[in-house]
Design an enzyme around this catalytic site. Structure first.
Site, PDB file in Angstrom:
ATOM      1  N   GLU A  20       0.825  -1.207   0.000  1.00  0.00           N
ATOM      2  CA  GLU A  20       0.000   0.000   0.000  1.00  0.00           C
ATOM      3  C   GLU A  20       0.860   1.259   0.000  1.00  0.00           C
ATOM      4  O   GLU A  20       0.332   2.363   0.095  1.00  0.00           O
ATOM      5  CB  GLU A  20      -0.928   0.013   1.226  1.00  0.00           C
ATOM      6  CG  GLU A  20      -2.090  -0.958   1.108  1.00  0.00           C
ATOM      7  CD  GLU A  20      -3.084  -0.842   2.272  1.00  0.00           C
ATOM      8  OE1 GLU A  20      -4.279  -1.096   2.051  1.00  0.00           O
ATOM      9  OE2 GLU A  20      -2.671  -0.512   3.380  1.00  0.00           O
ATOM     10  N   ASN A  27      -3.451 -13.976   0.857  1.00  0.00           N
ATOM     11  CA  ASN A  27      -4.704 -14.719   1.004  1.00  0.00           C
ATOM     12  C   ASN A  27      -4.986 -15.423  -0.328  1.00  0.00           C
ATOM     13  O   ASN A  27      -4.192 -15.320  -1.267  1.00  0.00           O
ATOM     14  CB  ASN A  27      -5.842 -13.802   1.475  1.00  0.00           C
ATOM     15  CG  ASN A  27      -6.201 -12.738   0.445  1.00  0.00           C
ATOM     16  OD1 ASN A  27      -5.859 -12.852  -0.746  1.00  0.00           O
ATOM     17  ND2 ASN A  27      -6.873 -11.691   0.887  1.00  0.00           N
ATOM     18  N   ALA A  42     -11.705 -18.196   7.271  1.00  0.00           N
ATOM     19  CA  ALA A  42     -12.182 -19.000   8.410  1.00  0.00           C
ATOM     20  C   ALA A  42     -11.595 -20.412   8.406  1.00  0.00           C
ATOM     21  O   ALA A  42     -11.644 -21.116   9.408  1.00  0.00           O
ATOM     22  CB  ALA A  42     -13.690 -19.071   8.372  1.00  0.00           C
ATOM     23  N   ASP A  85     -17.017  -8.414  12.046  1.00  0.00           N
ATOM     24  CA  ASP A  85     -16.343  -7.548  11.072  1.00  0.00           C
ATOM     25  C   ASP A  85     -14.986  -8.188  10.748  1.00  0.00           C
ATOM     26  O   ASP A  85     -14.148  -8.345  11.633  1.00  0.00           O
ATOM     27  CB  ASP A  85     -16.179  -6.170  11.739  1.00  0.00           C
ATOM     28  CG  ASP A  85     -15.380  -5.197  10.901  1.00  0.00           C
ATOM     29  OD1 ASP A  85     -14.859  -5.610   9.850  1.00  0.00           O
ATOM     30  OD2 ASP A  85     -15.277  -4.024  11.305  1.00  0.00           O
ATOM     31  N   ASP A 128      -4.600  -8.826   8.750  1.00  0.00           N
ATOM     32  CA  ASP A 128      -3.494  -8.070   9.355  1.00  0.00           C
ATOM     33  C   ASP A 128      -3.169  -8.615  10.744  1.00  0.00           C
ATOM     34  O   ASP A 128      -2.000  -8.688  11.134  1.00  0.00           O
ATOM     35  CB  ASP A 128      -3.860  -6.587   9.455  1.00  0.00           C
ATOM     36  CG  ASP A 128      -4.126  -5.984   8.085  1.00  0.00           C
ATOM     37  OD1 ASP A 128      -3.538  -6.485   7.106  1.00  0.00           O
ATOM     38  OD2 ASP A 128      -4.917  -5.036   7.991  1.00  0.00           O
ATOM     39  N   GLY A 181     -13.969  -2.700  13.515  1.00  0.00           N
ATOM     40  CA  GLY A 181     -12.743  -1.924  13.344  1.00  0.00           C
ATOM     41  C   GLY A 181     -11.569  -2.839  13.039  1.00  0.00           C
ATOM     42  O   GLY A 181     -11.659  -4.058  13.216  1.00  0.00           O
ATOM     43  N   SER A 199      -9.696  -3.835  16.853  1.00  0.00           N
ATOM     44  CA  SER A 199     -10.255  -5.165  17.113  1.00  0.00           C
ATOM     45  C   SER A 199      -9.170  -6.159  17.499  1.00  0.00           C
ATOM     46  O   SER A 199      -9.438  -7.323  17.765  1.00  0.00           O
ATOM     47  CB  SER A 199     -10.985  -5.670  15.863  1.00  0.00           C
ATOM     48  OG  SER A 199     -10.047  -5.960  14.847  1.00  0.00           O
TER      49      SER A 199
HETATM   50  O1  RIB Z   1      -6.550  -4.859   5.903  1.00  0.00           O
HETATM   51  C1  RIB Z   1      -7.477  -3.918   6.340  1.00  0.00           C
HETATM   52  C2  RIB Z   1      -7.013  -2.551   6.002  1.00  0.00           C
HETATM   53  O2  RIB Z   1      -6.935  -2.444   4.619  1.00  0.00           O
HETATM   54  C3  RIB Z   1      -7.941  -1.475   6.450  1.00  0.00           C
HETATM   55  O3  RIB Z   1      -7.635  -0.984   7.724  1.00  0.00           O
HETATM   56  C4  RIB Z   1      -7.823  -0.435   5.361  1.00  0.00           C
HETATM   57  O4  RIB Z   1      -7.188   0.710   5.803  1.00  0.00           O
HETATM   58  C5  RIB Z   1      -7.048  -1.093   4.251  1.00  0.00           C
HETATM   59  O5  RIB Z   1      -5.780  -0.609   4.123  1.00  0.00           O
END
Ligand code: RIB
Length: 563
Positions: A140, A183, A218, A241, A247, A282, A286
Site C-alpha cells: 500500500e 490470502n 475462516a 467484522d 493483518d 474496526g 479489534s
Molecule cells: O486490511 C485492512 C485494512 O486495509 C484497512 O484498515 C484499510 O485501511 C485497508 O488498508
C-alpha cells in the site's frame, strides 16, 4: 528460546471510514448505511499494532497527515515505536470500508501520504536494524521493490504481505524474500492458480529457501518451507467484522516467529488472532491481547471461540483478567471472568503501562536498589570486622572505626531500601492495583517503625518484648522483600511482555528463603553468629536486592520501548 528480533514495519496508515450496510451495493446502486464510524487503519499500521500487542519489539516507518495523527497515537498505545512516523503530510491515506451484515467487506483505498515515503527515509529507518531482524512490507506504500532490495542488501529477513494484489506487484523479486503471506485471492493473482494448495506449491517453487503462507479466511492457513508443509484449520467465530483479520494474522504470526517459535506454532497464533479480531468492529481496535491469543491458540483447531465484548465496553480504564487478559469492565473482585471462568482476585490496568510516569517510578527504583546493595555490602563488611576483628588480631582502633561505619551504613541502607520500595510500590499501584501498592508500602513501613521505636527507646519495653519485636521485624524484612520480588515478577507477566524473565525473581526469592532459614535457626538455637552464617545472610540479601534492581530495570526499559 532465542532472544527475540525486532520487527521493522515499512507500511501504510489509513483513516478508515467504516460504513455498515445490509449488503455490499452493486454497481450503480445507492444504499443507506446502518452506521458510519472512523477508525485507525492501514495494513501496515494494523500489522505493526498486532505484532506489538502480541509482545514483539516493533518499529514503524510511515506517513500521514495531521488528521491522521490519531493513528500514530493508537500505534503508540499498542506498543509500537513511532518515532519514524511523520504526521505532517498534506493529505492522509484513507480507506472507505463497507462491512455487510454477513461480515464480508469491500474496501477502496486512497493511499495519498503512503505514496510519499522516500528512499532516504527508508535508508535512515533501516540503518539501525540489526542483521537477522525482520522487515515487513505490504503493497500500500511507494517504493515497495526498492525497499525490499534495500532491506535484503542489509541481510535482514524480508517478509511481504502482498496485499492488495495489484499491478504494483509485477516484477516482484521473490528471491529477496524470506517470507511471503497472501490470502487466496492474492495467491491466485500471483500464480493464476484458483486452488490455494496449487498456488502455494507454485509460490513455494519461486521461493525455494523461503516460507510461503496462504491464509484461507475462516479455514485457517497453509504454509510451505522447503519440502515441509503445514496446515492449521483455524477457529470458528460469529464474525462481526472481518476487516483487519488478515493483518492480525500477519502481525501475530511474525511476532511469534520473531520470538523464535516454529511455523506451526506461529500459524496457530496467527489464526487465533485473526479469529478474535473478527469478533469486533474496526481493524486496529479489534486486535486481541497476547493472553487472549495464547489461550485460543492452544485450543483444538476448529473450536468455536467465545464472543468478546464490544470494544466500547472497555472504556477508559482497560481492566483485564489476570488469567486470560479479558476486559473486566463492570466486574470486580470475587466475581468470575466470563472468558476463562477464573474468580477475579485482582484487577490490573494494562493501558497505563505505556506511560512515562510509570517508567519513571521503576527507573529510579533500580538505582535506589543498587545503592541499597552497595550500602549493605560495605556496611556489612564494617560490622563483620567489628564482630570478628579481634579473632583476626586487628587493632582496637580499626575495630571501633569499622563498628561505627557498619552501623551508620546499615542504617542508611534501611532508609534507602525504604525509598526504593516506596517507588516500586507506587509503580505497582498503577500496574497491578492501588490496593497492592498501599499494602506493600505499609508492610515495608511496619518493621522500620518497630526498629525506630526500639532504637530511640521511646517505649520503656522489657528486653523480652524488644527482642520479640526485633525477631519479627527481621522476619518482616524477609517477607516484605520476597513479596516485592513476587509482585515485580507478576507485573512482568500481566503486562504480557515478550519474554518472561522470572529467573531474577526466583534467584532473589531463593536467596531470601535461605537467609530466612539461617536467621531463624540462629534465633531458635540462641546460638552464636559465626562468620560463615553472617556471610551467607549478607550475600542472600544482596542477591535479593540485585534481583529487585534487575526487575525494575527490565520493566522500565520495556515501558520505554513501548512509548
Ligand atoms: O486490511 C485492512 C485494512 O486495509 C484497512 O484498515 C484499510 O485501511 C485497508 O488498508
Amino acid at each position: 528460546m532465542a532472544a527475540s528480533s525486532t520487527i521493522h514495519v515499512i507500511g501504510s496508515m489509513m483513516i478508515d471510514r467504516v460504513v455498515r450496510v445490509r449488503a455490499i451495493p452493486r454497481a450503480g446502486e445507492t444504499v443507506a448505511a446502518l452506521s458510519a464510524q472512523t477508525f485507525a487503519g492501514g495494513k501496515g499500521a494494523n500489522q505493526a499494532a498486532a505484532a506489538a500487542k502480541f509482545g514483539a519489539r516493533v518499529r514503524m516507518l510511515g506517513r500521514t497527515g495531521r488528521d491522521g495523527a490519531f493513528i500514530r497515537e493508537a500505534l503508540r498505545e499498542a506498543g509500537v515505536r513511532v518515532r519514524d512516523i511523520a504526521t505532517n503530510d498534506a493529505t492522509s491515506g484513507a480507506a472507505t470500508v463497507m462491512v455487510a451484515e454477513s461480515g464480508e467487506n469491500a474496501i477502496v483505498i486512497a493511499p495519498e501520504s503512503n505514496l510519499r515515503i522516500t528512499k532516504e527515509g527508508i535508508e535512515k529507518f533501516l540503518a539501525t536494524a540489526k542483521q537477522g531482524d525482520i522487515v515487513l512490507f505490504q503493497n500500500e506504500c511507494a517504493l515497495l521493490h526498492e525497499g525490499i532490495a534495500m532491506a535484503a542488501a542489509r541481510a535482514l529477513r524480508v517478509w511481504l504481505n502482498a496485499a492488495p494484489a495489484n499491478a504494483g506487484l509485477s516484477g516482484l523479486r521473490f528471491e529477496k524474500l524470506a517470507g511471503l503471506i497472501v490470502n487466496e485471492t492474492e495467491a491466485e493473482a500471483l500464480t493464476g492458480e484458483v486452488d490455494p494448495r496449487r498456488a502455494l506449491e507454485a509460490l513455494a517453487k519461486r521461493m525455494p529457501g523461503g516460507t510461503v503462507i496462504v491464509t484461507l479466511g475462516a479455514d485457517g492457513a497453509i504454509a510451505a518451507l522447503g519440502s515441509a508443509r503445514y496446515i492449521h484449520r483455524g477457529f470458528a467465530v460469529d464474525a462481526v467484522d472481518t476487516v483487519g483479520c488478515g493483518d492480525a494474522f500477519v502481525g501475530v504470526f511474525l511476532a511469534a516467529i520473531a520470538e523464535g517459535r516454529d511455523i506451526a506454532q506461529a500459524i496457530a497464533r496467527g489464526n487465533a488472532a485473526g479469529a478474535l479480531a473478527a469478533m469486533r468492529a474496526g481493524a486496529l481496535r479489534s486486535l486481541p491481547s497476547r493472553s487472549q491469543v495464547e489461550i485460543a491458540a492452544d485450543l483444538p483447531e476448529k473450536t468455536k471461540l467465545k464472543p468478546r465484548p464490544p470494544a466500547e465496553d472497555e472504556g477508559a480504564i482497560p481492566a483485564n483478567c489476570l488469567g486470560c487478559g479479558y476486559a473486566l469492565v463492570g466486574r470486580g473482585e470475587g466475581e468470575t471472568c466470563p472468558e476463562c471462568g477464573r474468580v477475579i482476585r485482582r484487577v490490573m490496568f494494562t493501558g497505563r503501562w505505556k506511560h512515562a510516569a510509570v517508567r519513571r517510578r521503576f527507573g529510579p527504583a533500580r538505582w535506589w536498589s543498587m545503592a541499597v546493595t552497595a550500602l549493605w555490602i560495605v556496611g556489612f563488611i564494617g560490622l563483620f570486622i567489628a564482630i570478628e576483628g579481634r579473632g583476626f588480631g586487628l587493632p582496637r582502633s580499626l575495630i571501633d572505626w569499622s563498628r561505627g561505619l557498619g552501623v551508620a551504613l546499615t542504617l542508611a541502607c534501611f532508609i534507602v531500601a525504604f525509598v526504593a520500595q516506596l517507588g516500586i510500590a507506587r509503580g505497582l499501584s498503577t500496574v497491578l492495583s492501588s490496593r497492592i501498592g498501599v499494602t506493600l508500602a505499609c508492610a515495608r513501613l511496619l518493621p522500620v517503625i518497630a526498629f525506630v521505636l526500639i532504637a530511640s527507646r521511646m517505649l520503656p519495653l522489657p528486653w523480652s518484648v524488644e527482642n520479640m519485636i526485633i525477631v519479627w521485624g527481621v522476619i518482616g524484612f524477609f517477607v516484605v522483600d520476597a513479596w516485592f520480588l513476587a509482585m515485580l515478577e507478576r507485573s512482568w507477566r500481566v503486562a504480557s511482555f515478550p519474554t518472561r524473565r522470572p529467573t531474577a525473581a526466583v534467584v532473589g526469592l531463593l536467596a531470601l528463603v535461605v537467609a530466612g532459614v539461617i536467621w531463624l535457626t540462629i534465633e531458635f538455637n540462641r546460638g552464636p553468629f559465626p562468620a560463615t552464617r553472617m556471610v551467607i545472610l549478607a550475600v542472600a540479601f544482596a542477591t535479593a536486592w540485585i534481583a529487585q534492581a534487575w526487575l525494575c530495570r527490565e520493566i522500565a526499559r520495556e515501558i520505554r520501548a513501548r512509548e
